[in-house]
Enzyme design. Structure first.
Site, PDB file in Angstrom:
ATOM      1  N   LYS A  24      36.394  47.167  33.058  1.00 13.05           N
ATOM      2  CA  LYS A  24      37.092  45.788  33.668  1.00 13.05           C
ATOM      3  C   LYS A  24      36.114  45.977  34.851  1.00 13.05           C
ATOM      4  O   LYS A  24      34.803  47.266  34.619  1.00 13.05           O
ATOM      5  CB  LYS A  24      38.241  46.628  34.703  1.00 13.05           C
ATOM      6  CG  LYS A  24      39.581  46.733  33.303  1.00 13.05           C
ATOM      7  CD  LYS A  24      40.411  47.186  34.485  1.00 13.05           C
ATOM      8  CE  LYS A  24      42.123  47.247  33.703  1.00 13.05           C
ATOM      9  NZ  LYS A  24      43.315  47.145  34.574  1.00 13.05           N
TER      10      LYS A  24
ATOM     11  N   GLU B 187      32.854  43.274  41.507  1.00 14.57           N
ATOM     12  CA  GLU B 187      31.127  42.894  42.354  1.00 14.57           C
ATOM     13  C   GLU B 187      30.330  43.610  42.101  1.00 14.57           C
ATOM     14  O   GLU B 187      29.138  43.397  41.405  1.00 14.57           O
ATOM     15  CB  GLU B 187      31.585  42.795  43.653  1.00 14.57           C
ATOM     16  CG  GLU B 187      30.470  42.015  44.177  1.00 14.57           C
ATOM     17  CD  GLU B 187      29.764  40.929  43.724  1.00 14.57           C
ATOM     18  OE1 GLU B 187      30.458  40.320  44.025  1.00 14.57           O
ATOM     19  OE2 GLU B 187      28.480  40.630  44.084  1.00 14.57           O
TER      20      GLU B 187
ATOM     21  N   GLY C 121       8.359  35.280  45.202  1.00 12.96           N
ATOM     22  CA  GLY C 121       7.146  33.559  45.158  1.00 12.96           C
ATOM     23  C   GLY C 121       5.389  34.373  44.948  1.00 12.96           C
ATOM     24  O   GLY C 121       5.832  35.002  45.754  1.00 12.96           O
ATOM     25  N   GLY C 122       5.048  33.056  45.376  1.00 15.44           N
ATOM     26  CA  GLY C 122       3.371  33.060  45.362  1.00 15.44           C
ATOM     27  C   GLY C 122       2.961  33.052  46.817  1.00 15.44           C
ATOM     28  O   GLY C 122       2.231  33.218  47.049  1.00 15.44           O
TER      29      GLY C 122
ATOM     30  N   ARG D 138      47.318  39.256  25.140  1.00 11.14           N
ATOM     31  CA  ARG D 138      48.497  40.666  24.996  1.00 11.14           C
ATOM     32  C   ARG D 138      49.207  39.375  25.193  1.00 11.14           C
ATOM     33  O   ARG D 138      51.200  39.953  25.124  1.00 11.14           O
ATOM     34  CB  ARG D 138      48.432  41.648  26.054  1.00 11.14           C
ATOM     35  CG  ARG D 138      47.523  42.672  25.121  1.00 11.14           C
ATOM     36  CD  ARG D 138      47.081  44.710  25.629  1.00 11.14           C
ATOM     37  NE  ARG D 138      46.674  43.949  27.291  1.00 11.14           N
ATOM     38  CZ  ARG D 138      45.544  44.278  27.805  1.00 11.14           C
ATOM     39  NH1 ARG D 138      44.584  44.033  26.289  1.00 11.14           N
ATOM     40  NH2 ARG D 138      45.115  43.955  28.878  1.00 11.14           N
TER      41      ARG D 138
ATOM     42  N   GLN E  18      38.408  37.717  43.009  1.00  8.88           N
ATOM     43  CA  GLN E  18      37.522  37.211  43.525  1.00  8.88           C
ATOM     44  C   GLN E  18      36.927  36.124  43.014  1.00  8.88           C
ATOM     45  O   GLN E  18      36.479  34.553  42.759  1.00  8.88           O
ATOM     46  CB  GLN E  18      36.307  37.473  44.022  1.00  8.88           C
ATOM     47  CG  GLN E  18      35.716  36.646  45.356  1.00  8.88           C
ATOM     48  CD  GLN E  18      34.605  37.181  45.944  1.00  8.88           C
ATOM     49  OE1 GLN E  18      33.417  36.614  45.991  1.00  8.88           O
ATOM     50  NE2 GLN E  18      34.781  38.567  45.868  1.00  8.88           N
TER      51      GLN E  18
ATOM     52  N   ASP F 125      30.724  37.797  42.021  1.00  8.31           N
ATOM     53  CA  ASP F 125      32.251  37.354  41.645  1.00  8.31           C
ATOM     54  C   ASP F 125      31.938  35.491  41.876  1.00  8.31           C
ATOM     55  O   ASP F 125      32.426  35.318  41.043  1.00  8.31           O
ATOM     56  CB  ASP F 125      32.715  37.546  43.086  1.00  8.31           C
ATOM     57  CG  ASP F 125      33.606  38.951  42.580  1.00  8.31           C
ATOM     58  OD1 ASP F 125      33.700  39.570  41.124  1.00  8.31           O
ATOM     59  OD2 ASP F 125      34.003  39.944  43.367  1.00  8.31           O
TER      60      ASP F 125
HETATM   61  C1  LIG Z   1      39.549  42.467  37.970  1.00  7.77           C
HETATM   62  C2  LIG Z   1      40.357  43.790  37.410  1.00  7.77           C
HETATM   63  C3  LIG Z   1      39.204  44.733  36.876  1.00  7.77           C
HETATM   64  C4  LIG Z   1      41.690  43.847  38.367  1.00  7.77           C
HETATM   65  O1  LIG Z   1      41.783  44.685  37.247  1.00  7.77           O
HETATM   66  P1  LIG Z   1      43.558  44.642  36.885  1.00  7.77           P
HETATM   67  O2  LIG Z   1      44.321  44.476  38.749  1.00  7.77           O
HETATM   68  O3  LIG Z   1      44.167  46.454  36.442  1.00  7.77           O
HETATM   69  O4  LIG Z   1      44.376  43.690  36.591  1.00  7.77           O
HETATM   70  P2  LIG Z   1      43.764  42.912  34.913  1.00  7.77           P
HETATM   71  O5  LIG Z   1      43.612  41.796  34.304  1.00  7.77           O
HETATM   72  O6  LIG Z   1      44.404  44.583  34.689  1.00  7.77           O
HETATM   73  O7  LIG Z   1      46.003  42.535  34.989  1.00  7.77           O
HETATM   74  C5  LIG Z   1      47.169  43.504  34.864  1.00  7.77           C
HETATM   75  C6  LIG Z   1      47.741  43.053  34.154  1.00  7.77           C
HETATM   76  O8  LIG Z   1      48.609  41.894  34.870  1.00  7.77           O
HETATM   77  C7  LIG Z   1      49.708  41.521  34.095  1.00  7.77           C
HETATM   78  N1  LIG Z   1      49.579  40.291  34.920  1.00  7.77           N
HETATM   79  C8  LIG Z   1      49.066  39.033  35.548  1.00  7.77           C
HETATM   80  N2  LIG Z   1      49.739  37.802  35.999  1.00  7.77           N
HETATM   81  C9  LIG Z   1      50.764  38.332  35.285  1.00  7.77           C
HETATM   82  C10 LIG Z   1      51.978  37.501  34.664  1.00  7.77           C
HETATM   83  N3  LIG Z   1      52.172  35.954  36.426  1.00  7.77           N
HETATM   84  N4  LIG Z   1      53.384  37.673  34.744  1.00  7.77           N
HETATM   85  C11 LIG Z   1      53.199  39.170  34.020  1.00  7.77           C
HETATM   86  N5  LIG Z   1      52.160  39.996  33.726  1.00  7.77           N
HETATM   87  C12 LIG Z   1      50.801  39.339  34.558  1.00  7.77           C
HETATM   88  C13 LIG Z   1      48.194  41.115  32.795  1.00  7.77           C
HETATM   89  O9  LIG Z   1      48.803  40.821  31.529  1.00  7.77           O
HETATM   90  C14 LIG Z   1      48.169  42.397  32.829  1.00  7.77           C
HETATM   91  O10 LIG Z   1      48.456  42.938  32.505  1.00  7.77           O
HETATM   92  P3  LIG Z   1      48.224  44.250  30.495  1.00  7.77           P
HETATM   93  O11 LIG Z   1      47.540  45.228  31.247  1.00  7.77           O
HETATM   94  O12 LIG Z   1      49.458  44.889  30.239  1.00  7.77           O
HETATM   95  O13 LIG Z   1      47.803  42.611  29.890  1.00  7.77           O
HETATM   96  C15 LIG Z   1      40.330  42.833  36.150  1.00  7.77           C
HETATM   97  O14 LIG Z   1      40.514  41.807  35.436  1.00  7.77           O
HETATM   98  C16 LIG Z   1      38.827  42.767  35.606  1.00  7.77           C
HETATM   99  O15 LIG Z   1      38.199  42.905  34.822  1.00  7.77           O
HETATM  100  N6  LIG Z   1      38.697  41.132  35.079  1.00  7.77           N
HETATM  101  C17 LIG Z   1      37.752  40.331  34.331  1.00  7.77           C
HETATM  102  C18 LIG Z   1      36.435  40.904  35.462  1.00  7.77           C
HETATM  103  C19 LIG Z   1      36.687  40.301  37.183  1.00  7.77           C
HETATM  104  O16 LIG Z   1      37.069  38.631  37.191  1.00  7.77           O
HETATM  105  N7  LIG Z   1      35.833  41.061  37.348  1.00  7.77           N
HETATM  106  C20 LIG Z   1      36.199  40.202  39.351  1.00  7.77           C
HETATM  107  C21 LIG Z   1      37.337  40.273  39.919  1.00  7.77           C
HETATM  108  S1  LIG Z   1      36.553  39.694  41.219  1.00  7.77           S
END
Ligand SMILES: CC(C)(COP(=O)(O)OP(=O)(O)OC[C@H]1O[C@@H](n2cnc3c(N)ncnc32)[C@H](O)[C@@H]1OP(=O)(O)O)[C@@H](O)C(=O)NCCC(=O)NCCS
Length: 414
Positions: free
Chosen positions: A135, A138, A245-246, A103, A16, A167
């Site tokens: 990680k 919201e 607020g006030g 990475r 999001q 978000d």
């Molecule tokens: C939202 C969140 C918790 C989701 O976590 P998740 O589902 O585990 O996803 P990640 O962000 O860890 O990414 C997943 C993996 O997909 C990979 N990936 C994503 N797009 C890719 C693509 N097009 N091709 C290949 N790999 C891809 C990423 O490189 C990552 O791999 P890695 O763990 O080996 O580095 C996390 O992304 C996060 O904390 N984001 C920052 C805060 C945020 O925006 N949160 C609000 C979300 S609404």
């Protein structure tokens, strides 16, 4: 012409926070190219699905006006294509878990080498510090940014709010950071890093609560329901429905509250309009009574004052109360349900609530651009299907020919 026409965004966002940011930029006219993992794409496409095997409303409502490209950025050819996209774009936007782009082989240093004009924008849960590797979703941000500790009632647990301040709130902050960096690039010719932590975004939106934290050192917070009967601890407490607020405010029941969970209205007893309010509810006597006639006199008994107001509102619908109090300049607002908002004609007329057609799900309702620009009107275009524009973008933006695209597809890079 649209305000951001000519700006190309390499959109690596998912879920999001990031998608709300790039959706706004797309509404302002930017060409937003959403890069998704082949086969799966943004995980939200398949989350909270209301229709089997059709992109969810979660996805469609956050990804309008974008193009979708599938690209495996961990595949060698995919990485080469991604490098060329970085060269061809003005902004790279992402909200992966910390370190994900590094990475993949794309550190900020490497990105600057590829394209020094690129603006690299990220959302993370936290800024540098003890939690920087975590990680975040919201409600985690609402808890860590001060929202939850200050929301709810004193006697209840901390509460998260339905407004997605972690978000969508951080997405808004990031969008402002991106356009500001684009503005600076007009003068310097160089890109820069733009980072927004969700904790920081929520705290920014809770600014008045940090204000109250400091006021607390100088005495009780007199507009809070804890005054004068309850007690204050050493941190800003939950303020129930107090106005913050006030001018004192509270939510009071309206006709039908026994069965309708949204038969309520918020009323602010602004001092300048108090005479009219008192007369309207049949308490003109307050105006002659020094126990009630001044804001200072009313402050220690706001609970009693709102109880009196409620005796009057309970006999009227929230819309009748609105009709009576608005001409008296009393700031008030009915508690509107999502059903009522979805059906509200004025929101349809301004494009804030829009009906969109989708080839797989049919018509659905969404929230359009809430930011209205007089010379850059926003038209809401349905979200893209997974990989719908892969060939189009690779050809048009990177100049690849059909054979090259096919070869990349056969290799599993796109
Ligand atoms: C939202 C969140 C918790 C989701 O976590 P998740 O589902 O585990 O996803 P990640 O962000 O860890 O990414 C997943 C993996 O997909 C990979 N990936 C994503 N797009 C890719 C693509 N097009 N091709 C290949 N790999 C891809 C990423 O490189 C990552 O791999 P890695 O763990 O080996 O580095 C996390 O992304 C996060 O904390 N984001 C920052 C805060 C945020 O925006 N949160 C609000 C979300 S609404």
């Amino acid at each position: 012409m649209k305000a951001l026409e000519g700006v190309r965004i390499l959109d690596m966002t998912h879920v999001q926070s990031g998608p709300t940011c790039t959706q706004l930029l797309a509404w302002f006219g930017a060409d937003v190219i959403k890069v998704e993992r082949p086969g799966t794409g943004d995980a939200t496409r398949r989350q909270l699905q209301d229709i089997p095997d059709v992109d969810s409303l979660y996805f469609t409502m956050l990804n309008h006006n974008k193009r979708s490209v599938t690209l495996n950025t961990k595949h060698e050819t995919g990485r080469a294509i991604f490098t060329r996209l970085i060269e061809a774009c003005d902004v790279l936007c992402e909200n992966f878990a910390p370190g994900a782009l590094d990475r993949m082989g794309f550190s900020w240093e490497r990105i600057q080498e590829i394209n020094p004009r690129l603006i690299y924008a990220s959302v993370k849960g936290f800024g540098p510090g003890p939690y920087e590797d975590c990680k975040v979703y919201e409600n985690v941000a609402q808890c860590t940014g001060g929202g939850a500790s200050t929301t709810g009632f004193d006697e209840g647990p901390p509460l998260v709010t339905g407004a997605q301040i972690g978000d969508s709130g951080t997405g808004l902050h990031l969008a402002l950071g991106i356009v500001t960096a684009l503005f600076q690039r007009e003068k310097t010719g160089r890109g820069q890093r733009v980072e927004c932590a969700m904790q920081d975004g929520v705290l920014n939106l809770c600014r008045v609560k940090l204000r109250d934290q400091q006021r607390l050192a100088h005495g009780p917070l007199k507009e809070y329901p804890q005054y004068p009967n309850g007690t204050f601890g050493d941190a800003t407490p939950r303020s129930g429905n107090a106005s913050g607020g006030g001018q004192p405010g509270w939510i009071v029941r309206c006709k039908g509250w026994e069965t309708d969970p949204n038969a309520y209205i918020y009323i602010i007893t602004q001092a300048a309009a108090f005479d009219g309010l008192a007369r309207a509810i049949g308490r003109a006597d307050w105006l002659e009574d020094e126990d009630w006639s001044t804001p200072a006199a009313r402050l220690p008994k706001l609970d009693r004052m709102f109880a009196e107001i409620e005796k009057w509102t309970e006999k009227r619908t929230k819309f009748e109360v609105m009709e009576i109090l608005n001409p008296l300049n009393v700031p008030c607002g009915p508690v509107l349900s999502m059903k009522e908002l979805a059906e509200e004609p004025s929101l349809r007329a301004t494009g804030t609530v829009v009906e969109v057609d989708h080839p797989e799900r049919g018509r659905y309702l969404t929230v359009g651009n809430p930011i209205k620009l007089s010379a850059s009107p926003a038209e809401v275009v349905r979200s893209p299907l997974l990989g719908e524009h892969t060939s189009e973008v690779l050809r048009e933006v990177l100049g690849m020919d059909a054979q090259e695209v096919d070869a990349a597809r056969r290799e599993g890079a796109v």
